[in-house]
Scaffold this active site. Sequence first.
Site: not given
Ligand code: NAD
Length: 417
Positions: A107
């Site tokens: 990461k």
């Molecule tokens: P992103 O930055 O695209 O979106 C994050 C979203 O969460 C946004 O809408 C933000 O406003 C919201 N958010 C942040 N803090 C918040 C809170 N306290 N309460 C409510 N909403 C909140 O990120 P993402 O890529 O969608 O990732 C989200 C999660 O999924 C993370 O834990 C990430 O590690 C995990 N993840 C992402 C991927 C990927 O392919 N992008 C793959 C596996 C896991």
Amino acid sequence: MADPISTPLKDARARLKEATELLGCDPGMYAVLSNAARELTVSIPLRRDDDSVEVLTGYRVQHSVARGPAKGGLRYSPHVNLDEVRALAMWMTWKCALLDVPYGGAKGGVTIDPRAHSERELERVTRRYTSAIMPIIGPETDIPAPDVGTNEQTMAWMMDTYSMNKGYSIPAVVTGKPISIGGSLGRATSTSEGVVHVALAALRDNGLDPAKSTAAVQGFGKVGRGAAQFAFEAGLKVVGISDEFGGLFNPNGIDIAKLGEHVDKTGSVVGFKGAEPIDGHDLLEMDVDLLIPAAVEGVIHEQNAPRIKAKLIVEGANGPTTPAADKILEARGCVIVPDILANAGGVIVSYFEWVQGNQAYWWGKDEVESKLEERMLGAWAKVHDFAKSKKLSLRGAATVLAVQRVVEAHEIRGLYP
Ligand code: NAD
């Protein structure tokens, strides 16, 4: 407020400890696996648009390379710290092992608020960070991808910086790239699609008809937005959605496409006319069949777990549920599909993207999507059956299966020197 003693790294280590004890591993194996194989902290001097200089901190942690090159996302957030990156790297090791993709876990993160910086500043940060971690990344060593606060454009800058320094184009150094420079069809939606494949299987296996079920989704970013859309398309009524600025509720279901248009215009779900505004925290406590936390870690904790009413939680985010909350929810019969299984769609299609990049041979979208579904449902069945046969929670089963594969790789390779 989260559990006072809970941090992502403590949680990750506690779950590893349980798994190694269940597997009867030597304590030395726990010691090896609870620490990262390699960590790099870098300073990122940034010339801001007003010509002032700010210095940011960046990290890249490779938890394990026992099963192949390290693989994991890059996060831009003001909350990024070394312990969080270590935990996320460890989870990547288990995720890759569970889905049997030939990678270890890694990461990266930069402590930055991307919303407080211009696009040009973000490009400079990304290029400087990439240069600083260049000695330890590469298509055969460690392959970054997007995570919270980063996107396809970030990956394009990383790929370009790496390639410029090597002297030729090396698309396989990152995944989650734009299609025009070697991204895979289906990668952008893969995590969300995988979340929904598993959610539908879990609903059915728990006697719930998806077409008669309700859902709430926390987070409307790369994972949450797609998950809400795919859930809606599968016939679920998505009654609640939130982001970091607030939440929405509509008992008749939220029109996800319309909400998407609103978010594209305003940057937040707040102010959308097709639903009632609610406090973002209340979303997690809604009376729904399915809850998909798809934002950040530690949001379901000891304090709010007793009030959570969802029958099924499918973890789109990494580490959204603390171990204390796990116990409370499990005792109440709530089924939790753990992150290392539920959100693995992204790393599966990242693996497909890397394979395509290495071979310079591109697959069609249908091929990518059907292979993704096959892998997700195969992993779901394996974890579900193992949990049943060993009387474990789904998280316990998934962690044991994953750790077992990594332990096997360590044992067969031997301890060097
Ligand atoms: P992103 O930055 O695209 O979106 C994050 C979203 O969460 C946004 O809408 C933000 O406003 C919201 N958010 C942040 N803090 C918040 C809170 N306290 N309460 C409510 N909403 C909140 O990120 P993402 O890529 O969608 O990732 C989200 C999660 O999924 C993370 O834990 C990430 O590690 C995990 N993840 C992402 C991927 C990927 O392919 N992008 C793959 C596996 C896991």
